[in-house]
Design an enzyme around this catalytic site. Structure first.
Site, PDB file in Angstrom:
ATOM      1  CE  LYS A  75      -4.416  -1.340   0.305  1.00 36.57           C
ATOM      2  NZ  LYS A  75      -5.538  -0.769  -0.475  1.00 36.57           N
ATOM      3  CG  ASP A 119     -10.715  -2.402   6.194  1.00 39.37           C
ATOM      4  OD1 ASP A 119     -11.452  -2.201   7.170  1.00 39.37           O
ATOM      5  OD2 ASP A 119     -11.136  -2.519   5.040  1.00 39.37           O
TER       6      ASP A 119
END
Length: 412
Positions: A75, A119
């Protein structure tokens, strides 16, 4: 075509037309920026002969993102590039796209901050960028987020707020944080908020460019099939855009693309079934935390819809089994990281669906291990050992795989 049972769903859509890829006009600047970040190096591309033999396929490649730029997930590629571009766009149009240039651009004036919903992995990437740039950071996470993921984000210096709702609720909360001194760095989009999620998608494409480089240098064949795990669809949009653009430039044909989601957070499969953006109602309690999303990104969806050949929704038990399979290969993978392999395993159990997608003994499959053991407690519960034990045992376990893009010295 739709096929399903309590632990899996498979949907093979009729293609709706030409792919609508996210443009990659910033590729050179983006790769230069990523290479300038502390700790940058291409992540390993693995060739697993044992997995290929077990599945009856010609080749299986695993792009291992268990560690990327010092964090346990891919990410950071999107979070870093999107943050850099947002600073340049909103605060400092003349800022150089380097860490030093960005730091200079934000050091004067009012104290500034970044905000994000997550998340786990995306929020940690945003928090790391805030720390590198000496910015404040607020990250919003849904109820049920593993304590290890919260602690990891706080360890980057960010403030974490746990909301009682699900991921989509935290997205709405974070959107309201935007003001003159706060940039919201979201990997999903909503009306009027497109630039930053588009830059996140572009940031992810660096890993697929690394795959191309490694395969070209090794002389190995390009993938015929690509399995991508999905939450809101940004990762799939990056993969589809990359291979669509490569094909339009006269390169190899675009691989068949299969999207993999949790069975109770399968918003992309549902959207494909209905032919429009469709929500997967919550609550979403899958341990595949990075994929627990109820609503597709409005920006990513047209690309996903136009470029996806199949959708597979899986149960947690299938993801946990894939974690154990990868651990036996010496690969540390979290629940979301193993989802793509689980999707491949599920699809191969359905001969009709696999045949329609052209999966055969000549097929070359690529999937990405998108995260390491971001929830060590569940990793121990599912794999039966510590992540460090899997890593230490890797040399003894990987006799049937090798790292395509690292030297022998680096592999040792």
């Amino acid at each position: 075509m739709y096929r399903g049972c309590p632990t899996r769903k498979i949907f093979l859509p009729k293609r709706v037309g030409r792919t609508r890829p996210i443009d990659r006009t910033d590729a050179a600047a983006r790769r230069q920026f990523h290479r300038s970040l502390p700790g940058y190096r291409p992540t390993p591309l693995l060739r697993s002969r044992s997995l290929a033999a077990e599945t009856g396929l010609s080749e299986i490649y695993v792009k291992d993102e268990a560690e990327r730029l010092g964090l346990p997930a891919f990410k950071m590629l999107g979070a870093s590039w999107a943050t850099a571009r947002a600073i340049q766009r909103e605060w400092a149009p003349d800022a150089l796209l380097t860490l030093d240039g960005l730091r200079r651009a934000v050091e004067d004036g009012p104290r500034r901050r970044l905000a994000a919903a997550t998340d786990g992995n995306h929020g940690r990437g945003v928090a790391r960028m805030a720390a590198l740039l000496d910015l404040e950071c607020d990250v919003f996470v849904p109820s049920g987020t593993a304590q290890a993921r919260i602690a990891a984000i706080e360890g980057e210096g960010a403030r974490v707020t746990v909301d009682d709702g699900d991921y989509d609720d935290t997205v709405r909360i974070s959107a309201h944080e935007a003001d003159a001194r706060t940039l919201v760095i979201s990997d999903t989009s909503w009306p009027g908020y497109l630039d930053t999620p588009r830059d996140i998608i572009r940031g992810y494409t660096t890993m697929f460019e690394e795959v191309d480089d490694a395969l070209a240098a090794s002389g190995l064949p390009a993938p015929t099939h690509l399995f991508v795990q999905c939450g809101v669809g940004a990762f799939a949009a990056a993969a589809i855009s990359h291979y669509d653009s490569r094909g339009s430039d006269g390169g190899a044909a675009r691989p068949a693309t299969i999207v993999v989601e949790p069975i109770d957070a399968n918003c992309l499969l549902r959207s494909a079934e209905h032919g429009e953006v469709t929500e997967a109602p919550g609550p979403h309690w899958s341990t595949m935390a990075g994929l627990n999303c109820g609503l597709p990104s409005l920006l990513a969806w047209p690309t996903v819809q136009g470029g996806t050949d199949g959708y597979v929704a899986i149960s947690d038990s299938r993801a946990h089994g894939a974690m154990r399979t990868l651990a036996a290969e010496g690969i540390v993978s979290g629940e979301s990281g193993a989802a793509a392999l689980a999707g491949l395993q599920v699809l191969l159990e359905d001969r009709e669906a696999a045949g329609r997608l052209g999966l055969a003994e000549t097929s070359v499959v690529l999937f990405v291990n998108t995260e390491g053991a971001t929830d060590p407690v569940n990793f121990r519960a599912q794999v039966g050992e510590e992540p460090s034990e899997t890593r230490r045992a890797a040399p003894a376990r990987h006799h049937d795989r090798h790292v395509i893009n690292l030297s022998e010295e680096e592999q040792r």
